[in-house]
Design a protein around this motif. Structure first.
Motif, short mmCIF file in Angstrom:
data_model
loop_
_atom_site.label_atom_id
_atom_site.label_comp_id
_atom_site.label_asym_id
_atom_site.label_seq_id
_atom_site.Cartn_x
_atom_site.Cartn_y
_atom_site.Cartn_z
N MET A 1 -4.50 -7.15 -2.33
CA MET A 1 -4.16 -5.97 -1.53
C MET A 1 -2.68 -5.61 -1.74
O MET A 1 -1.82 -6.48 -1.64
N PRO A 2 -2.40 -4.34 -2.06
CA PRO A 2 -0.98 -3.97 -2.21
C PRO A 2 -0.26 -3.97 -0.85
O PRO A 2 -0.89 -3.75 0.18
N LEU A 3 1.05 -4.18 -0.90
CA LEU A 3 1.85 -4.29 0.32
C LEU A 3 1.71 -3.05 1.21
O LEU A 3 1.65 -3.16 2.43
N TYR A 4 1.61 -1.88 0.58
CA TYR A 4 1.63 -0.66 1.41
C TYR A 4 0.37 -0.52 2.26
O TYR A 4 0.33 0.29 3.17
N LYS A 5 -0.65 -1.34 1.97
CA LYS A 5 -1.86 -1.27 2.78
C LYS A 5 -1.87 -2.29 3.92
O LYS A 5 -2.75 -2.27 4.76
N SER A 6 -0.88 -3.20 3.93
CA SER A 6 -0.92 -4.21 4.99
C SER A 6 -0.34 -3.63 6.28
O SER A 6 0.23 -2.56 6.30
N ASN A 16 1.48 -10.86 -7.18
CA ASN A 16 2.33 -10.52 -8.33
C ASN A 16 3.05 -9.20 -8.11
O ASN A 16 2.72 -8.44 -7.19
N VAL A 17 4.07 -8.96 -8.93
CA VAL A 17 4.86 -7.75 -8.82
C VAL A 17 4.74 -7.00 -10.15
O VAL A 17 4.96 -7.58 -11.21
N ALA A 64 6.39 -0.41 -2.69
CA ALA A 64 5.41 -1.11 -1.84
C ALA A 64 4.05 -1.16 -2.54
O ALA A 64 3.25 -2.06 -2.31
N LYS A 65 3.79 -0.17 -3.41
CA LYS A 65 2.53 -0.18 -4.16
C LYS A 65 2.57 -1.21 -5.28
O LYS A 65 1.54 -1.74 -5.69
N ALA A 66 3.79 -1.48 -5.77
CA ALA A 66 3.93 -2.38 -6.92
C ALA A 66 3.85 -3.85 -6.53
O ALA A 66 3.74 -4.72 -7.38
N ILE A 67 3.94 -4.12 -5.22
CA ILE A 67 3.90 -5.52 -4.78
C ILE A 67 2.48 -5.84 -4.29
O ILE A 67 2.00 -5.28 -3.30
N GLU A 68 1.83 -6.73 -5.01
CA GLU A 68 0.44 -7.09 -4.70
C GLU A 68 0.42 -8.39 -3.88
O GLU A 68 1.08 -9.36 -4.26
N LEU A 69 -0.29 -8.36 -2.76
CA LEU A 69 -0.31 -9.54 -1.90
C LEU A 69 -1.63 -10.30 -2.03
O LEU A 69 -2.65 -9.72 -2.43
N VAL A 70 -1.59 -11.55 -1.67
CA VAL A 70 -2.79 -12.39 -1.72
C VAL A 70 -3.74 -11.98 -0.60
O VAL A 70 -3.31 -11.77 0.52
#
Lengths: 70, 640
Positions: A1-6, A16-17, A64-70
């Motif tokens: 999930m990308p950061l901007y969706k959290s 990953n970034v 925020a879209k470029a940062i992918e979260l676990v």
């Protein structure tokens, strides 16, 4: 999930970034890299306020879209 | 011996530098205040020998992301200081150690200064100094730079370390491999686990976060910023600062000083021409400028408080989305706010912008923000032509804002650049601004203002006085219109006719304004001294030169055409090429000239019901400007 969706208040690990090498390196020097915890504090005026190693940064939506979260 | 100060942005390098050298370099609570290398000698109370301290811009890593970070790297790698003091904001230990471990590999003795240790304690956190020192093989000293705590010990250990001339590298495996950065970070994490004790949780909502939710909220952010700036300026201009300036202008330099000196010169029987030079030229001209000293001191005091609070970074966050529309980002806001004091540091602050196009456009737009030297011009015109009307000052800042938007859009169309940079900015914790710090900054600004008034402005005034008193054959000019000044002004006066400025006096004032903007006021004071009424009065001699409409146009012209030579020099240095400085100056002349012309030529028929002087030439100029714009925009489209 990308950061901007959290959601504000969520703490997750960075998976990953993406983006160009220079920005990735810069983010790395801030501690924004794979395996690190990142907290979304709030979304203000279109920017994402994040906490990494307990330091606050404002980043824009593109980043925020470029940062992918676990 | 040379000692460099290196560390992350906003860790307190310049605060430490000022404390140990006695300098008063620019300090603020945001990342990227220092954008240049600064050198000074260590105070003798720390060591009797000559030791040079070098303050460097902040960096997060030895590999630079922006231009000012490259300055720090070039210094430590190229100039090889005898020792490095690595300043670390103790609350940001883990992030800071990444850069520290890189500094430790240069074989230059490193001493760590753990700064803001008082804030760390307040958070209930602690650091094991001995453990840290052992893990990193270097000295660690805790300090509070703005209180002077621990500085003696820091300096004595740094000087001792410098004598050793060598530094052990941190020992972790994986150096020189592709995963070096990861290995470095793992090494830092290991150290942190053993030495840093924290009770704070990363997802805890702090007081700063709560404040941010108000001051950077989508709806309130902009009004709050406008309100704060309005408060600062109304206190400086109409409040305390304006009151004190009014007294100095009207009473001190208007009556007391000239009366005293006139009496004094008459009793000792000085040559009347010399008397005129001193009283009309020096006191009249410089006095007209010095009168604004209290106003400028109050303004800088308020700005220093604001800069110290941590609010600046939030303004960048609020403005980011508006600036995105003109191809810039929130980072361009900081140079512009710094530019409210002086355009030179404003233009230099643009170094923190990573994208080249964005940086160039920011440098071109920053001088539109009225700097403190332009305030006397606004104040003079406001008091003579718009007495008792408080909208004049705010209107200038509003016009500046509109011009930045229009100018940004035009440049985006003409230069056709894709903005590639992304916005990322550290948000420091808020703090209660220090009155002591604001007072120091105010005194520093007052000193430089007085120096400027008594050197460059005084010299310029003497020249202006001479030029308006003498004609070309070095005879005393019987009629001012035959003076050297009138003839020099007359050469460029025709260029100002489309704006409705008829007369060499305006041209002369504008010309001297490029040396220093305060000169505009001083030059009028000298040219118009022969009149009985004071220059500040409503029925004074200025009303013979201007109508309220052309006075407003004159203000706009002086504020929004290129800044003073010193600021143009800074623009030249930052833009780094002849091509760009020429474009920047043409752009600024074009914008300021066109706007002033529109105000005169549209305002005059609207308000007085008749056409202004130079209407026909103005139409020609307007068509010419429109043609050039059309050509440039078309050309921009073709390129893309």
């Amino acid at each position: 999930m990308p950061l901007y969706k959290s959601k504000p208040g969520d703490t997750r690990q960075i998976k990953n970034v993406s983006g160009n090498e220079k920005i990735k390196k810069f983010l790395f020097s801030l501690g924004c890299s794979q395996g690190e915890d990142i907290t979304l504090i709030s979304i203000l005026a279109g920017n994402y306020i994040i906490s990494v190693k307990n330091i606050r940064y404002a980043i824009d939506k593109n980043m925020a879209k470029a940062i992918e979260l676990v | 011996m040379k000692i460099g100060l290196a560390g992350n942005p906003n860790s307190g390098k310049t605060t430490l530098f000022n404390a140990i050298t006695g300098k008063t370099e620019y300090v603020g609570n945001w990342a990227g205040v220092t954008v240049d290398k600064k050198e000074a000698n260590l105070k003798r109370e720390y060591n009797k020998n000559k030791i040079t301290i070098v303050d460097l811009p902040g960096a997060y890593s030895i590999a630079p992301f922006t231009n000012e970070e490259a300055i720090a790297r070039d210094f430590v790698l190229g100039e090889k200081p005898d020792a490095i003091i690595n300043i670390i904001d103790a609350s940001n230990l883990e992030r800071s150690l990444f850069f520290t471990t890189q500094l430790l590999e240069l074989d230059i003795p490193v001493v760590i200064a753990l700064n803001k240790i008082d804030i760390l304690r307040k958070h209930g956190e602690s650091i094991d100094l001995e453990g840290l020192s052992k893990d990193l093989h270097c000295e660690v000293v805790s300090v509070v730079a703005n209180e002077g705590e621990g500085l003696k010990e820091l300096l004595s250990r740094s000087i001792d370390s410098a004598d050793k001339k060598t530094q052990a590298s941190p020992d972790f495996s994986g150096k020189g491999t592709e995963g070096e950065d990861q290995a470095r970070q793992a090494f830092v994490k290991e150290i942190i686990t053993g030495t840093f004790i924290t009770k704070r949780k990363a997802n805890e909502i702090t007081f700063s976060d709560k404040v941010d939710r108000i001051v950077a909220s989508p709806y309130l952010g902009l009004p709050i910023f406008a309100l704060i700036m309005w408060g600062v300026y109304s206190f400086s201009i109409n409040g305390l600062g304006g009151f004190l300036s009014g007294y100095v202008n009207d009473t001190l330099f208007g009556v007391v000083v000239p009366d005293f000196l006139n009496g004094f010169f008459e009793t000792i029987g000085v040559n009347t021409l010399l008397q005129s030079l001193i009283i009309d030229g020096a006191i009249g001209g410089v006095g007209a400028v010095i009168g604004f000293l209290p106003l400028i001191m109050v303004l800088f005091f308020c700005l220093a408080l604001l800069e110290d609070s941590g609010y600046m970074s939030r303004v960048a966050v609020v403005m980011d989305r508006y600036f995105k529309r003109i191809g810039l980002s929130g980072k361009s806001v900081i140079p512009m706010i710094v530019g409210t004091g002086c355009s030179i540091p404003g233009v230099m602050a643009a170094r923190t912008i990573e994208d080249d196009n964005e940086r160039i456009v920011t440098i071109m737009l920053t001088p539109f923000v009225p700097c403190s030297a332009k305030l006397p011009i606004i104040a003079l015109m406001a008091v003579v032509f718009f007495p008792g009307q408080s909208w004049v000052f705010p209107s200038m800042y509003l016009i500046a804002g509109v011009l930045i938007i229009i100018g940004g859009l035009l440049l985006k169309k003409i230069l056709k650049f894709e903005s590639t940079s992304t916005f990322i900015l550290e948000l420091p914790e808020y703090k209660i601004p220090s009155l002591k710090h604001a007072f120091r900054q105010m005194i520093k600004q007052a000193k430089s203002f007085i120096i400027k008034a008594s050197t460059i402005i005084l010299v310029m005034n003497t020249v202006v006085w001479f030029m308006q008193s003498y004609s070309w054959n070095f005879q005393l000019a019987t009629d001012q219109n035959t003076s050297i000044l009138a003839i020099v002004g007359g050469i460029i006066a025709p260029l100002l006719i489309p704006i409705g400025f008829a007369g060499w006096q305006m041209a002369a004032a504008i010309l001297t304004g490029f040396v220093a903007k305060e000169n505009v006021v001083a030059t009028f004071a000298i040219i118009l001294i022969s009149s009985d009424a004071a220059i500040h009065s409503m029925s004074g001699p200025l009303t013979e030169l201007f109508t309220p409409v052309t006075a407003f146009a004159f203000l706009v012209f002086n504020l929004f055409t290129p800044p003073c030579f010193a600021a143009i020099g800074a623009m030249n240095a930052e833009l780094g090429s002849k091509k760009w400085i020429v474009r920047a100056i043409l752009f600024q002349i074009g914008v300021g000239y066109t706007l002033a012309m529109l105000i005169t030529q549209i305002g005059t028929p609207l308000i007085y019901g008749h056409l202004a002087t130079g209407f026909i030439p103005a139409v020609v100029v307007a068509l010419f400007v429109a043609g050039i714009l059309y050509y440039l925009i078309k050309k921009g489209e073709r390129i893309s």
